[in-house]
Design a protein around this motif. Structure first.
Motif, PDB file in Angstrom:
ATOM      1  N   PHE A   1       0.835  -1.205   0.000  1.00 51.98           N
ATOM      2  CA  PHE A   1       0.000   0.000   0.000  1.00 51.98           C
ATOM      3  C   PHE A   1       0.863   1.245   0.000  1.00 51.98           C
ATOM      4  O   PHE A   1       0.614   2.187  -0.755  1.00 51.98           O
ATOM      5  CB  PHE A   1      -0.932  -0.001   1.219  1.00 51.98           C
ATOM      6  N   ALA A   2       1.891   1.247   0.845  1.00 53.76           N
ATOM      7  CA  ALA A   2       2.781   2.400   0.923  1.00 53.76           C
ATOM      8  C   ALA A   2       3.469   2.636  -0.413  1.00 53.76           C
ATOM      9  O   ALA A   2       3.556   3.773  -0.888  1.00 53.76           O
ATOM     10  CB  ALA A   2       3.810   2.202   2.032  1.00 53.76           C
ATOM     11  N   GLY A   3       3.957   1.559  -1.037  1.00 60.46           N
ATOM     12  CA  GLY A   3       4.607   1.695  -2.338  1.00 60.46           C
ATOM     13  C   GLY A   3       3.640   2.193  -3.399  1.00 60.46           C
ATOM     14  O   GLY A   3       3.989   3.053  -4.211  1.00 60.46           O
ATOM     15  N   ASP A   4       2.416   1.664  -3.376  1.00 56.09           N
ATOM     16  CA  ASP A   4       1.399   2.106  -4.339  1.00 56.09           C
ATOM     17  C   ASP A   4       1.043   3.573  -4.128  1.00 56.09           C
ATOM     18  O   ASP A   4       0.831   4.312  -5.086  1.00 56.09           O
ATOM     19  CB  ASP A   4       0.146   1.239  -4.228  1.00 56.09           C
ATOM     20  N   THR A   5       0.988   3.995  -2.868  1.00 56.62           N
ATOM     21  CA  THR A   5       0.672   5.391  -2.565  1.00 56.62           C
ATOM     22  C   THR A   5       1.761   6.314  -3.094  1.00 56.62           C
ATOM     23  O   THR A   5       1.467   7.366  -3.672  1.00 56.62           O
ATOM     24  CB  THR A   5       0.502   5.580  -1.043  1.00 56.62           C
ATOM     25  N   VAL A   6       2.993   5.909  -2.931  1.00 51.90           N
ATOM     26  CA  VAL A   6       4.112   6.715  -3.434  1.00 51.90           C
ATOM     27  C   VAL A   6       4.060   6.790  -4.958  1.00 51.90           C
ATOM     28  O   VAL A   6       4.240   7.866  -5.541  1.00 51.90           O
ATOM     29  CB  VAL A   6       5.468   6.144  -2.943  1.00 51.90           C
ATOM     30  N   ILE A   7       3.806   5.658  -5.601  1.00 54.14           N
ATOM     31  CA  ILE A   7       3.717   5.642  -7.065  1.00 54.14           C
ATOM     32  C   ILE A   7       2.586   6.561  -7.532  1.00 54.14           C
ATOM     33  O   ILE A   7       2.772   7.365  -8.454  1.00 54.14           O
ATOM     34  CB  ILE A   7       3.498   4.204  -7.593  1.00 54.14           C
ATOM     35  N   THR A   8       1.419   6.454  -6.899  1.00 55.70           N
ATOM     36  CA  THR A   8       0.283   7.299  -7.276  1.00 55.70           C
ATOM     37  C   THR A   8       0.647   8.774  -7.156  1.00 55.70           C
ATOM     38  O   THR A   8       0.362   9.571  -8.052  1.00 55.70           O
ATOM     39  CB  THR A   8      -0.951   6.983  -6.395  1.00 55.70           C
ATOM     40  N   THR A   9       1.288   9.130  -6.055  1.00 53.67           N
ATOM     41  CA  THR A   9       1.687  10.530  -5.835  1.00 53.67           C
ATOM     42  C   THR A   9       2.677  10.997  -6.891  1.00 53.67           C
ATOM     43  O   THR A   9       2.551  12.105  -7.430  1.00 53.67           O
ATOM     44  CB  THR A   9       2.301  10.686  -4.431  1.00 53.67           C
ATOM     45  N   LYS A  10       3.638  10.146  -7.219  1.00 52.54           N
ATOM     46  CA  LYS A  10       4.634  10.517  -8.237  1.00 52.54           C
ATOM     47  C   LYS A  10       3.990  10.671  -9.609  1.00 52.54           C
ATOM     48  O   LYS A  10       4.332  11.591 -10.364  1.00 52.54           O
ATOM     49  CB  LYS A  10       5.743   9.464  -8.296  1.00 52.54           C
ATOM     50  N   VAL A  11       3.053   9.789  -9.948  1.00 54.19           N
ATOM     51  CA  VAL A  11       2.374   9.887 -11.252  1.00 54.19           C
ATOM     52  C   VAL A  11       1.566  11.177 -11.316  1.00 54.19           C
ATOM     53  O   VAL A  11       1.629  11.914 -12.308  1.00 54.19           O
ATOM     54  CB  VAL A  11       1.481   8.654 -11.522  1.00 54.19           C
TER      55      VAL A  11
ATOM     56  N   VAL B   1      -5.856   8.774 -10.846  1.00 53.41           N
ATOM     57  CA  VAL B   1      -4.773   7.796 -10.813  1.00 53.41           C
ATOM     58  C   VAL B   1      -4.995   6.866  -9.623  1.00 53.41           C
ATOM     59  O   VAL B   1      -5.206   7.323  -8.501  1.00 53.41           O
ATOM     60  CB  VAL B   1      -3.398   8.484 -10.670  1.00 53.41           C
ATOM     61  N   LYS B   2      -4.947   5.576  -9.886  1.00 48.02           N
ATOM     62  CA  LYS B   2      -5.069   4.569  -8.837  1.00 48.02           C
ATOM     63  C   LYS B   2      -3.993   3.527  -9.085  1.00 48.02           C
ATOM     64  O   LYS B   2      -3.768   3.129 -10.231  1.00 48.02           O
ATOM     65  CB  LYS B   2      -6.453   3.928  -8.878  1.00 48.02           C
ATOM     66  N   THR B   3      -3.323   3.095  -8.014  1.00 44.10           N
ATOM     67  CA  THR B   3      -2.263   2.098  -8.158  1.00 44.10           C
ATOM     68  C   THR B   3      -2.535   0.918  -7.235  1.00 44.10           C
ATOM     69  O   THR B   3      -2.809   1.101  -6.057  1.00 44.10           O
ATOM     70  CB  THR B   3      -0.892   2.708  -7.804  1.00 44.10           C
ATOM     71  N   VAL B   4      -2.471  -0.280  -7.786  1.00 46.96           N
ATOM     72  CA  VAL B   4      -2.626  -1.506  -7.009  1.00 46.96           C
ATOM     73  C   VAL B   4      -1.511  -2.463  -7.428  1.00 46.96           C
ATOM     74  O   VAL B   4      -1.419  -2.837  -8.606  1.00 46.96           O
ATOM     75  CB  VAL B   4      -4.004  -2.155  -7.238  1.00 46.96           C
ATOM     76  N   LYS B   5      -0.655  -2.804  -6.471  1.00 45.58           N
ATOM     77  CA  LYS B   5       0.464  -3.711  -6.706  1.00 45.58           C
ATOM     78  C   LYS B   5       1.328  -3.283  -7.891  1.00 45.58           C
ATOM     79  O   LYS B   5       1.720  -4.081  -8.726  1.00 45.58           O
ATOM     80  CB  LYS B   5      -0.028  -5.144  -6.885  1.00 45.58           C
ATOM     81  N   GLY B   6       1.574  -1.976  -7.981  1.00 43.61           N
ATOM     82  CA  GLY B   6       2.439  -1.447  -9.030  1.00 43.61           C
ATOM     83  C   GLY B   6       1.772  -1.210 -10.369  1.00 43.61           C
ATOM     84  O   GLY B   6       2.376  -0.675 -11.284  1.00 43.61           O
TER      85      GLY B   6
ATOM     86  N   ASP C   1       2.936  -1.755 -14.692  1.00 47.17           N
ATOM     87  CA  ASP C   1       2.121  -1.703 -15.902  1.00 47.17           C
ATOM     88  C   ASP C   1       1.188  -0.504 -15.786  1.00 47.17           C
ATOM     89  O   ASP C   1       0.978   0.025 -14.691  1.00 47.17           O
ATOM     90  CB  ASP C   1       1.307  -2.996 -16.050  1.00 47.17           C
ATOM     91  N   VAL C   2       0.634  -0.073 -16.909  1.00 46.66           N
ATOM     92  CA  VAL C   2      -0.321   1.034 -16.922  1.00 46.66           C
ATOM     93  C   VAL C   2      -1.592   0.574 -17.611  1.00 46.66           C
ATOM     94  O   VAL C   2      -1.545   0.060 -18.732  1.00 46.66           O
ATOM     95  CB  VAL C   2       0.248   2.276 -17.655  1.00 46.66           C
ATOM     96  N   ARG C   3      -2.704   0.748 -16.927  1.00 48.59           N
ATOM     97  CA  ARG C   3      -4.019   0.444 -17.494  1.00 48.59           C
ATOM     98  C   ARG C   3      -4.660   1.768 -17.880  1.00 48.59           C
ATOM     99  O   ARG C   3      -4.923   2.612 -17.036  1.00 48.59           O
ATOM    100  CB  ARG C   3      -4.870  -0.291 -16.461  1.00 48.59           C
ATOM    101  N   ASN C   4      -4.886   1.944 -19.159  1.00 51.38           N
ATOM    102  CA  ASN C   4      -5.413   3.195 -19.683  1.00 51.38           C
ATOM    103  C   ASN C   4      -6.930   3.125 -19.858  1.00 51.38           C
ATOM    104  O   ASN C   4      -7.421   2.446 -20.754  1.00 51.38           O
ATOM    105  CB  ASN C   4      -4.738   3.529 -21.016  1.00 51.38           C
ATOM    106  N   ASP C   5      -7.651   3.828 -18.993  1.00 50.31           N
ATOM    107  CA  ASP C   5      -9.100   3.926 -19.099  1.00 50.31           C
ATOM    108  C   ASP C   5      -9.535   5.364 -19.378  1.00 50.31           C
ATOM    109  O   ASP C   5     -10.671   5.741 -19.090  1.00 50.31           O
ATOM    110  CB  ASP C   5      -9.770   3.412 -17.817  1.00 50.31           C
TER     111      ASP C   5
END
Length: 112
Positions: A38-48, A65-70, A99-103
């Motif tokens: 969760f912490a890693g996903d939160t950091v990734i979301t913030t950076k994106v 932006v939402k991040t789950v398991k990278g 990976d990036v899921r584009n919606d």
């Protein structure tokens, strides 16, 4: 410019505060791994989000932006496909993104 930098700093501070709280809630090994993820996903979301605000082509867009398991999920709308491509490129360029899921949807002609 100053307002945008303050917004970025506020977002980073808010998401950084959430990570220790998530870790403090667990007491088992599985929970610790979940909190770490969760912490890693939160950091990734913030950076994106911060990178999208910096990018000229995407800073005016309303992208969620939402991040789950990278895996980063981008949603919202854009005026053209070039903006969508730019958002995906920016997200893929962030460390930790698996990976990036584009919606992201194109706005209809009348909505622009």
């Amino acid at each position: 410019m100053r307002t945008r930098n303050l917004m970025i700093a506020a977002m980073i501070a808010a998401f950084s505060a959430a990570a220790p709280m998530a870790m403090a809630q667990g007491d088992g090994q599985g929970t610790k791994e979940s909190a770490s993820s969760f912490a890693g996903d939160t950091v990734i979301t913030t950076k994106v989000k911060a990178a999208l605000l910096k990018e000229q082509a995407t800073q005016s867009l309303s992208i969620k932006v939402k991040t789950v398991k990278g895996v980063v999920q981008l949603s919202g709308s854009a005026d053209d496909s070039a903006q969508i491509d730019s958002a995906v490129r920016v997200a893929r360029g962030i460390d930790g993104v698996q990976d990036v899921r584009n919606d992201i949807q194109l706005k209809k002609t009348g909505d622009r």
